[in-house]
Scaffold this motif. Structure first.
Motif, PDB file in Angstrom:
ATOM      1  N   GLN A  27      44.335  -5.981  27.886  1.00 16.08           N
ATOM      2  CA  GLN A  27      44.295  -5.378  29.219  1.00 16.08           C
ATOM      3  C   GLN A  27      43.887  -3.904  29.181  1.00 16.08           C
ATOM      4  O   GLN A  27      43.070  -3.462  29.993  1.00 16.08           O
ATOM      5  CB  GLN A  27      45.650  -5.521  29.934  1.00 16.08           C
ATOM      6  N   GLU A  28      44.457  -3.142  28.255  1.00 13.20           N
ATOM      7  CA  GLU A  28      44.130  -1.712  28.197  1.00 13.20           C
ATOM      8  C   GLU A  28      42.641  -1.503  27.950  1.00 13.20           C
ATOM      9  O   GLU A  28      42.007  -0.657  28.595  1.00 13.20           O
ATOM     10  CB  GLU A  28      44.941  -1.027  27.096  1.00 13.20           C
ATOM     11  N   LEU A  29      42.064  -2.279  27.036  1.00 14.62           N
ATOM     12  CA  LEU A  29      40.642  -2.150  26.744  1.00 14.62           C
ATOM     13  C   LEU A  29      39.806  -2.530  27.959  1.00 14.62           C
ATOM     14  O   LEU A  29      38.836  -1.838  28.305  1.00 14.62           O
ATOM     15  CB  LEU A  29      40.269  -3.027  25.550  1.00 14.62           C
ATOM     16  N   LEU A  30      40.162  -3.614  28.642  1.00 20.23           N
ATOM     17  CA  LEU A  30      39.422  -4.033  29.830  1.00 20.23           C
ATOM     18  C   LEU A  30      39.491  -2.960  30.914  1.00 20.23           C
ATOM     19  O   LEU A  30      38.487  -2.651  31.571  1.00 20.23           O
ATOM     20  CB  LEU A  30      39.974  -5.360  30.352  1.00 20.23           C
ATOM     21  N   GLU A  31      40.660  -2.365  31.104  1.00 14.04           N
ATOM     22  CA  GLU A  31      40.811  -1.305  32.106  1.00 14.04           C
ATOM     23  C   GLU A  31      39.918  -0.111  31.769  1.00 14.04           C
ATOM     24  O   GLU A  31      39.308   0.494  32.657  1.00 14.04           O
ATOM     25  CB  GLU A  31      42.264  -0.872  32.192  1.00 14.04           C
TER      26      GLU A  31
END
Length: 409
Positions: free
Chosen positions: A297-301
């Motif tokens: 999730q952090e990378l996608l954000e």
């Protein structure tokens, strides 16, 4: 046919059909270590076809990992000017680019997302003119793949260790039609069928597409004068090339502000040596307004926040669930293959070739026509055997485009 003969056919296909090298043309090959045998065959085929000069830029995954593990933070805000100049020279000389993929899908697992996205953004900004040439078909370019042990381990973990790479070779050869009696002819027939499909969609001139299935319910407005295209293109000199081998898609550009609803991925997204999966994106008036992911999730954000255009769509592509790649039942953890087994969207920049006169428009004119611009262009897969897609005509008439994951016409 033995493996060596198949490799020779594959090299010839990459040179004659992929980049379609011309006499006197320059060729740049980007390739990871471990692919030397195949690359040498490509170089031979390129010179036999009349290439003026072939340059190979090697990459070493172990050095890449060491760099991400040990380099100081400021290293990830740097991209060398000499490498920018090298890319620009290829464009100036109207050369061709061939990228050979063999990456470990987990190469950068555990690396700070800040390092990954910072470097990705800096590289994209420095190579902006080069990527514009790619997106506008000013030069010929193509991507093909070669197995590596770590990639094969990821794809076929159920097989004995010594059988995995062999199986991945067989699967790749199958997807690029190397087992056909005449692969070049087989590709010509295949691309003709895709181009006929793209022609029909362009003539239908839908105002909007509505997708439903597997956590997806989303409408995508299409801009005026949009065109549906295939992986086969022509450069500025009129020479054809195929950007992705394999390719099974027809695609176009969405209106930047006309995307509304929820979309869920159906295959993992491999991004810079990391896996992003189990994610849902909510769009409102084109923009991603909510992100949820089970993995990454952090990378996608951070990808979506990379610049102003990264949270908008730049591409919509249609691929039937019964495509040859999908029918292998293989999850490749590699976008080159997985996007050609599934309907997909792309976050970020568009291809200006997908609208009439788009390559001649300036940035403001493209924006007025609803085209998106970004340093990002990241495909993610949303198709399945349960997906329905309706085409909504300019007069509001609704027509089936996909039913249960396949073409309805």
């Amino acid at each position: 046919m033995d493996h060596t003969e198949l490799l020779n056919r594959y090299a010839e296909l990459a040179v004659k059909v992929g980049v379609n090298i011309q006499k006197g043309q320059y060729l740049w090959i980007g390739a990871p270590l471990g692919t030397e045998d195949f690359v040498r065959k490509v170089v031979r085929k390129a010179y036999e076809a009349g290439a003026a000069a072939v340059h190979v830029q090697w990459q070493d995954e172990k050095i890449t990992r060491l760099h991400y593990d040990l380099a100081p933070e400021e290293a990830f805000s740097y991209y060398p000017d000499w490498l920018v100049q090298a890319h620009d020279e290829i464009v100036e000389k109207r050369g061709a680019i061939l990228q050979i993929e063999a990456e470990d899908p987990d190469l950068l697992k555990g690396i700070s997302t800040e390092r990954i996205t910072t470097y990705s953004k800096v590289k994209a900004e420095k190579l902006d003119a080069f990527y514009e040439a790619i997106e506008s078909d000013k030069i010929s370019w193509s991507i093909v793949a070669v197995p590596s042990q770590k990639w094969a381990d990821k794809v076929f973990p159920e097989l004995p260790l010594d059988k995995r790479t062999e199986k991945l070779w067989e699967t790749i050869f199958q997807t690029v039609r190397l087992y056909e009696q005449d692969p070049v002819c087989a590709w010509q027939k295949h691309m003709s069928k895709l181009e006929e499909r793209a022609k029909v969609l362009t003539e239908r001139n839908y105002a909007k597409l509505h997708y439903r299935g597997d956590g997806t319910d989303i409408s995508v407005e299409l801009p005026e004068d949009h065109l549906w295209l295939t992986g086969s293109s022509k450069n500025q000199k009129g020479h054809s090339f195929i950007a992705n081998m394999p390719t099974e898609e027809v695609y176009t550009v969405p209106h930047r502000l006309g995307v509304n609803g929820v979309v869920s991925n159906t295959k993992p997204l491999a991004y810079e040596g990391n896996i992003i999966d189990g994610f849902t994106l909510t769009f409102k008036e084109g923009r991603v307004v909510d992100v949820k992911a089970e993995t990454g999730q952090e990378l996608l954000e951070k990808i979506i926040a990379m610049d102003e255009g990264a949270c908008y769509l730049g591409e919509v592509a249609l691929v039937p669930d019964q495509s040859p790649i999908s029918m292998t039942g293989t999850l490749f953890f590699n976008t080159l293959f997985d996007e050609n087994a599934s309907n997909h969207f792309a976050l970020g920049s568009c291809y200006p070739t997908c609208i009439k006169g788009g390559t001649e428009m300036n940035d403001l004119e493209r924006e007025v026509h609803g085209l998106n611009d970004s340093v990002v262009h990241e495909d993610f897969m949303i198709g399945s055997s349960e997906m329905d897609i309706d085409g909504i005509s300019q007069d509001g008439t609704i027509e089936p485009v996909f039913r249960k994951g396949n073409w309805a016409f």
